[in-house]
Design a protein around this motif. Structure first.
Motif, short mmCIF file in Angstrom:
data_model
loop_
_atom_site.label_atom_id
_atom_site.label_comp_id
_atom_site.label_asym_id
_atom_site.label_seq_id
_atom_site.Cartn_x
_atom_site.Cartn_y
_atom_site.Cartn_z
N SER A 278 -4.38 -5.18 -5.74
CA SER A 278 -3.79 -3.50 -5.14
C SER A 278 -5.20 -2.79 -5.73
CB SER A 278 -2.52 -3.47 -6.33
OG SER A 278 -3.00 -3.14 -7.74
N ARG A 279 -4.51 -1.23 -5.71
CA ARG A 279 -5.30 -0.55 -5.61
C ARG A 279 -5.45 -0.22 -7.11
NH1 ARG A 279 -7.55 4.04 -3.59
NH2 ARG A 279 -7.02 6.01 -4.96
N SER B 224 -5.54 -5.14 -1.24
CA SER B 224 -4.14 -6.29 -1.16
C SER B 224 -2.58 -4.78 -1.04
CB SER B 224 -3.81 -7.04 -1.49
OG SER B 224 -4.65 -7.84 -1.00
N PRO B 225 -1.96 -5.36 -0.67
CA PRO B 225 -0.18 -4.61 -0.36
C PRO B 225 0.34 -5.39 -2.91
CG PRO B 225 -0.24 -6.48 1.40
CD PRO B 225 -1.36 -5.72 0.58
N VAL B 226 -0.33 -6.20 -2.63
CA VAL B 226 0.15 -7.37 -3.93
C VAL B 226 -0.58 -6.91 -4.78
CG1 VAL B 226 2.17 -8.06 -3.04
CG2 VAL B 226 0.14 -9.02 -2.86
N SER B 227 -0.96 -7.03 -6.24
CA SER B 227 -1.18 -7.71 -6.87
C SER B 227 -1.19 -8.92 -6.82
CB SER B 227 -0.81 -6.40 -8.47
OG SER B 227 -2.92 -6.64 -9.44
N GLU C 44 -12.91 1.71 -2.99
CA GLU C 44 -11.46 2.54 -2.03
C GLU C 44 -11.50 1.24 -0.88
OE1 GLU C 44 -9.68 4.62 -1.05
OE2 GLU C 44 -10.25 6.17 -3.04
N HIS C 45 -10.21 0.66 -0.40
CA HIS C 45 -10.55 0.04 0.55
C HIS C 45 -12.08 -0.14 2.13
CE1 HIS C 45 -8.60 -3.53 2.90
NE2 HIS C 45 -8.48 -2.46 4.48
N GLY C 46 -12.62 -0.85 1.95
CA GLY C 46 -13.95 -1.25 2.70
C GLY C 46 -14.94 -0.88 2.17
N PHE D 295 -4.23 -9.39 2.28
CA PHE D 295 -4.44 -8.67 3.05
C PHE D 295 -5.32 -9.10 3.45
CE2 PHE D 295 -8.54 -6.78 4.82
CZ PHE D 295 -8.30 -6.09 6.08
N PHE D 296 -5.63 -11.04 3.25
CA PHE D 296 -6.18 -11.97 3.93
C PHE D 296 -4.67 -12.84 4.61
CE2 PHE D 296 -10.04 -10.50 2.10
CZ PHE D 296 -11.08 -9.60 3.27
#
Length: 623
Positions: A351-352, A394-397, A323-325, A406-407
């Motif tokens: 991405s996820r 991130s919203p993209v892969s 998970e993110h974080g 994300f950054f």
């Protein structure tokens, strides 16, 4: 009947009067037809040249000679150049041209004479200065003014020169600058005629006070009973009174003679202070007397290939995805090897789906960790290192041109290192108080390698590159990018030694232990790598120019080019070794029990560590 006669009589009278008037007018017209009119006017000169203030008489001839009205008028078209009076007398006034025009009153007929007023050259008769003598102090200035005579001389140019330019100089405009004690003459000469005038300039002697003193060494590391000569330079060089005194603050540790010879006595630290008698300026050299090999960084000396299978293989605590974080640990230092060197891996544009268990991101993190642990220097200190992973979604892969990761990274936008660093601390709270930490940022799919060192607080660093760095070969990131970007820049805070990169380095950073593989001095006794110069086995170490104001320790290094066998120069190897020692000994500014523990070496510790490094470096002193 009577009335008719009266009317007839009146008619006769009026008729007679009318006939008389007609006769008079006819007689008058005959007389007008007989008048002689003017047909032209001619001047006796068409053109004439005059000197200023001279005159010439013009004569006008009206035709025909029997013209009834021969009256004429005169005027000048340029009255400031030449004037004419009512009789035709022309007077020259100033240089130029004018037309003198004569006009007949009858018929307004004209003729013209072109008048040229000539220029008469005015020679120079002399030149004089506004000052005949001057008394100045060194570096002061005064303006001389020259007057050429007469004021209306045609050639006003003058030339200035100084008889003794080491004493005083003069500019092309007469500005005198005092240089040094003595007497000289400033001469002005006219170009026309070579006439001169002179001003005597006396430059007084001014006592030059001492403004400072500096030692040729800021620090010394000596063993008991050894000696070292210190040299002091008083500034400025022409100071009148350059006497100095020497003293040691701890004479039990080391003494100093009246000529600056330092003699080490017992283990400890002292300051050798030189002081000017004039002005009481001082400089200090810190002398550390140490016992050799008291401090060492114990290494595994195990350069064997490290495989990914030796890393930890954690699984997400809940579900299939990281998970993110969230975070996990790939490698942990062995107990007993200090606090551990803290290194974090974080990803950009994963991405996820990329963050699945054993997915793309996890595989890349393990690949990066193994490459780090296989570095030919780091491999000997694997048990000093902790490797963490922070998971960012991130919203993209894969990085693209429009949607940032994300950054904030796109094809054209740089990564926000501050945000990435803050994220690693949020994801791994135990790193919050650790200043000696570094991180690797993996950019998914974007070719490139960059670094950001000396942050935070000059004790850590970061680096990022792409998953698209190329095949598993000698030229992939395990050989060059890992060595150059992360271990070089991000971990050890090494500077690039490229000519076009070093100009921006702030050498004040060296007080925080950064960019110590370049120098802002070409003095071998002051360069950060001075201990290597002249040392047996390090003949290639010297002071090599990079660009004006920047020098490097060796001609080649991984920080210079990736075409020189992929090696760190001696100074870079020492800085990596020392940073591992610092990270493992000084976790942060506090120890585990919250007792203040500043990052400060014990007396002799750093010098002894260097000696221990030289023993270790015998294995890696690659040429």
């Amino acid at each position: 009947m009577k009335n008719n006669k009266l009317i007839h009589k009146t008619f006769c009278i009026l008729l007679f009067a009318f006939c008389f008037i007609l006769s008079f007018l006819s007689c008058k017209e005959d007389k007008d037809d007989e008048k002689v009119r003017v047909t032209g006017v001619t001047l006796d000169r068409e053109e004439y040249a005059l000197a200023p203030d001279s005159t010439v008489q013009l004569t006008a001839t009206v035709t025909p000679e029997n013209a009834d009205s021969k009256e004429i008028t005169w005027h000048s078209t340029e009255e400031t150049v030449a004037a004419v009076n009512e009789t035709g007398l022309v007077t020259a006034l100033t240089e130029g041209t004018a037309s003198i025009v004569v006009t007949t009153v009858d018929g307004e007929l004209t003729d013209t004479c072109a008048i040229t007023v000539l220029h008469i050259a005015v020679p120079v008769t002399g030149v004089s200065l506004d000052k005949n003598s001057l008394t100045l102090k060194p570096d002061s200035t005064v303006q001389l003014t020259a007057a050429v005579m007469p004021e209306n001389a045609d050639v006003q140019e003058i030339i200035w020169h100084s008889i003794g330019e080491t004493i005083a100089t003069v500019s092309t405009t007469g500005l005198v600058t005092a240089i040094a004690e003595g007497t000289t003459s400033i001469v002005v000469t006219t170009v026309d005629g070579g006439l001169t005038d002179t001003c005597t300039v006396t430059v007084e002697h001014v006592v030059v006070p001492v403004t400072g003193v500096s030692l040729d060494k800021d620090s010394l590391w000596l063993t008991p009973n050894s000696t070292e000569q210190l040299t002091a330079a008083v500034t400025p060089e022409n100071a009148d009174f350059k006497e100095i005194t020497w003293r040691s603050t701890e004479e039990a540790v080391a003494t100093v003679s009246s000529t600056g010879l330092v003699t080490a006595l017992t283990e400890g630290e002292t300051s050798i202070i030189v002081t000017t008698v004039g002005g009481n300026f001082a400089d200090t050299c810190t002398v550390t007397v140490f016992v050799e090999n008291k401090y060492k960084l114990i290494a595994d000396l195990n350069p064997s290939i490290f495989t990914v299978s030796k890393l930890n293989d954690p699984t997400p605590p809940d579900g299939e995805y990281w998970e993110h974080g969230s975070s996990f640990k790939l490698w942990e230092h062995t107990e007993g090897y200090g606090h551990g060197v803290k290194i974090t891996i974080v990803g950009e544009s994963f991405s996820r789906e990329d963050n699945k268990n054993d997915g793309v991101y996890e595989r890349w993190c393990k690949k990066m960790a193994s490459r780090l642990l296989n570095n030919h220097i780091i491999c000997n200190f694997r048990n000093y290192i902790d490797i963490y992973v922070a998971v960012a979604e991130s919203p993209v892969s894969v990085i693209n041109e429009t949607t940032p990761g994300f950054f904030g990274t796109t094809i054209t936008a740089g990564t926000n290192f501050d945000k990435a660093n803050a994220f690693t601390v949020e994801a791994i709270p135990e790193l919050a108080g650790v200043l000696n930490r570094s991180y690797i940022l993996i950019a998914n799919g974007m070719m490139g390698g960059y670094a950001n060192f000396g942050w935070p607080a000059g004790n850590g660093g970061s680096a990022w590159w792409s998953t698209a760095m190329g095949p598993e070969s000698r030229d992939d990131i395990s050989t060059y990018w890992m060595m150059h970007e992360f271990i070089g820049h991000g971990f050890a805070a090494l500077a690039d030694e490229y000519p076009d990169a070093t100009g921006s380095y702030d050498f004040a950073w060296q007080r925080s232990g950064m960019v110590c593989n370049v120098s802002n001095t070409s003095d071998p006794a002051k360069a950060p790598w001075k201990r290597f110069i002249g040392l047996e086995g390090y003949d290639e170490v010297g002071v090599y120019p990079v660009e004006p104001g920047v020098w490097k320790p060796e001609a080649y290094s991984i920080m210079v080019s990736d075409q020189q066998g992929f090696y760190y120069n001696a100074q870079s190897r020492w800085l990596i070794y020392k940073h591992i020692y610092d990270c493992s000994k000084f976790l942060d500014n506090q120890s585990g029990n919250n007792t203040p523990k500043p990052k400060k070496y014990e007396s002799g510790e750093e010098a002894a560590l260097f000696e221990a490094f030289l023993e270790f470096d015998k294995l890696y002193n690659i040429k």
